[in-house]
Design an enzyme around this catalytic site. Structure first.
Site, short mmCIF file in Angstrom:
data_model
loop_
_atom_site.label_atom_id
_atom_site.label_comp_id
_atom_site.label_asym_id
_atom_site.label_seq_id
_atom_site.Cartn_x
_atom_site.Cartn_y
_atom_site.Cartn_z
N LYS A 174 -62.41 -58.50 -23.09
CA LYS A 174 -62.93 -59.79 -22.63
C LYS A 174 -62.17 -60.23 -21.38
CE LYS A 174 -62.34 -64.18 -22.84
NZ LYS A 174 -62.94 -64.54 -21.55
N GLU A 249 -48.60 -61.00 -22.79
CA GLU A 249 -48.01 -61.12 -21.45
C GLU A 249 -48.35 -62.53 -20.98
OE1 GLU A 249 -46.21 -58.98 -19.80
OE2 GLU A 249 -46.49 -57.19 -21.02
N CYS A 283 -48.21 -63.91 -11.91
CA CYS A 283 -47.33 -64.28 -13.03
C CYS A 283 -45.86 -64.12 -12.66
CB CYS A 283 -47.67 -63.47 -14.25
SG CYS A 283 -47.70 -61.71 -13.94
N GLU A 384 -44.89 -73.78 -15.01
CA GLU A 384 -45.54 -72.90 -14.05
C GLU A 384 -46.69 -73.65 -13.36
OE1 GLU A 384 -47.81 -69.90 -16.06
OE2 GLU A 384 -47.29 -68.37 -14.60
#
Ligand code: NDP
Length: 494
Positions: A174, A249, A283, A384
């Site tokens: 997905k 992750e 990331c 973040e």
């Protein structure tokens, strides 16, 4: 009606005919229309994966056969590299050239795992008993849900699909609803390469709808997910009821330390790239600059000058150096993040707003931004932004630099610059992050493990470990000269 779901070896429309448009982040034009799976479609995909796995149709292949399949997929992706890169660029808004680099990395990932599959993984164990043969064997883990983000759509999916195929797992992919096109192209390559029916399945649609069964269904043995911390936490909670294996992750807020004894010009140049590449939607972006006080003014002045002249532009703009943010809501999130940073005391030195150029008016362009006078108590240092926002902190001693860099719930990556090799080694060892770059920032290779300490995730992708995530380990003990155990009395004499 579009038929872009790949379920049980066939291309299908959504069971209710549903579809959604994919919009360019550059100008909001419609770049594709794709099927939007219903929950029934997702259940069908899980059934197909479970059935194919339990039938042994793929698990019975040897590692060599599965490696050959993965190598063939790499060949097909290489043949179609430019076409796939165009789709990736359309969906993400990133420049074609960057998308081509990404697809080349996807191919390298498939080749890495194809080669790794040829290595002998099983082993004999010396248990010290001559009549016993003790073997450790590796078997495919089962049915996996492979869920990816929008920033490097195909690359993040490739890190999961390639090892899952080599291992012999069946799976449901997905991608993010924002960036589905390259995953569709991958499925075509997987089909053309001759993957058995039902092994590889693709569902499309928002995670809030199609994600539910992928992470809750008891027939799924593992969820491998790349994305944000909040979604990762939702997946962990869902995994509890059937103790699913997890590979996560998640996010990062990555420290980038510059000591006064560094090669300053190289450090500055890399700091700009680390923070603003792909407009910070990385990331491992080096968004926390941690700089020794004595060189702060020089370093920050030059970074601000460089940030202010970065050229923004869309996929076909050959002069552009980076592109738009992925969506309107992401642009709004980054805008609020910077406002909050300023409100809590950061000094805005450059950027801090949407691009006002007329050619960017219909796109989600945010200017490269530097926030100075930051500290570890601030939200903008701890959280973040996933946008082009660099925060700056200062330190006076090596110990302070380490403490500041480790003062974060994340632990994905970090970098440091110093010409003192002993100091660099000490600091690299003290940093609690999954990848550390010394006198560099950003490179990764498929042969090296990738993943996070702390809240940046669980497990590792790539390297050898990245294949291990999709394997079960079994110990088989064979006694070649059976005898009674003799532990309990057998009721006889004596
Ligand atoms: P999200 O967590 O929002 O989404 C990631 C994927 O999860 C998407 O496919 C999304 O679908 C899906 N999803 C959302 N909700 C659910 C749910 N309840 N169940 C199942 N699936 C769900 O992350 P982003 O896409 O916004 O990606 C950005 C994040 O990814 C950043 O935090 C970044 O740091 C991290 N990331 C980490 C990397 C690493 O290597 N550690 C690499 C790249 C990114 P949809 O979008 O269709 O709703």
């Amino acid at each position: 009606m579009v038929a872009t779901l790949y379920i049980d070896g066939a291309w299908k429309s959504a069971s209710d005919g549903g579809a959604h448009d994919v919009h360019s982040p550059h100008n909001q034009s419609v770049v594709a229309t794709v099927s939007q799976a219903t929950q029934d479609d997702v259940l069908d995909a899980i059934t197909a994966a479970r059935t194919s796995f339990d039938s042994g149709i793929f698990t019975s292949w040897s590692f060599e056969q599965r490696s050959a399949l993965v190598g063939k997929i790499a060949d097909l992706l290489e043949r179609d590299l430019k076409a796939i890169a165009k789709k990736e660029s359309d969906d993400t808004g990133k420049r074609i050239i960057e998308a081509e680099y990404d697809i080349a990395d996807v191919i390298a990932t498939f080749r890495h795992f194809a080669a790794l599959g040829l290595k002998q993984h099983d082993r004999l164990v010396d248990v010290g008993i001559s009549r016993v043969n003790s073997r450790i064997v590796h078997e495919p883990l089962g049915v996996c849900s492979l869920i990816g983000p929008w920033n490097y759509p195909l690359l993040q999916i490739a890190w999961k699909v390639a090892p899952a195929l080599v291992a012999g797992c069946s799976f449901i992919v997905k991608p993010s609803e924002l960036t589905p096109q390259s995953a569709i192209a991958l499925m075509h390559a997987i089909e053309e390469a001759g993957t058995p029916k039902g092994v590889a399945n693709l569902v499309l649609g928002p995670g809030s709808v199609v994600g539910h069964h992928l992470i809750n269904d008891p027939r799924v043995d593992m969820v491998s997910f790349t994305g944000g911390l909040n979604t990762g936490q939702t997946i962990m909670k869902a995994a509890v009821s059937t103790v699913k294996r997890l590979a996560l992750e998640l996010g990062g807020k990555n420290p980038h330390i510059i000591f006064a004894d560094a090669d300053i010009d190289a450090a500055i140049d890399n700091a700009v790239t680390a923070a603003f590449l792909h407009s910070g939607q990385v990331c491992s972006a080096g968004t926390r600059l941690i700089v020794e006080r004595s060189i702060h003014d020089r370093v920050v002045k030059e970074i601000v000058r460089r940030a202010g002249q970065i050229r923004l532009g869309g996929p076909d703009d050959l002069t552009a150096e980076t592109g738009p943010l992925i969506s309107k809501s992401h642009l709004e999130g980054v805008t609020k993040y910077v406002e909050k940073g300023v409100a809590e005391g950061a000094t805005l030195l450059v950027g801090g707003k949407r691009s006002e150029k007329s050619e960017h008016a219909n796109g989600w362009y945010y200017l490269p931004t530097v926030l100075d006078n930051c500290n570890t108590k601030m939200f903008c240092v701890q959280d973040e932004s996933f946008g082009p926002v660099m925060t700056v902190e200062v330190f006076d001693t090596e110990a302070q630099a380490i403490a500041i860099a480790n003062d974060t719930p994340f632990g994905l990556s970090g970098g440091l610059w110093s010409k003192d090799a002993d100091k660099a080694a000490r600091v690299a060892s003290a940093l609690r992050h999954g990848t550390i770059w010394v006198n560099d920032f950003g490179p990764y290779k498929p042969a090296a493990e990738w993943g996070g300490y702390k809240q940046s995730g669980i497990g590792r992708e790539l390297g050898e470990h990245g294949l291990g995530e999709y394997l079960e380990i079994k110990h088989i003990w064979t006694n070649n000269a059976p005898s009674k155990s003799g532990w309990f009395s057998d009721g006889g004499e004596g």
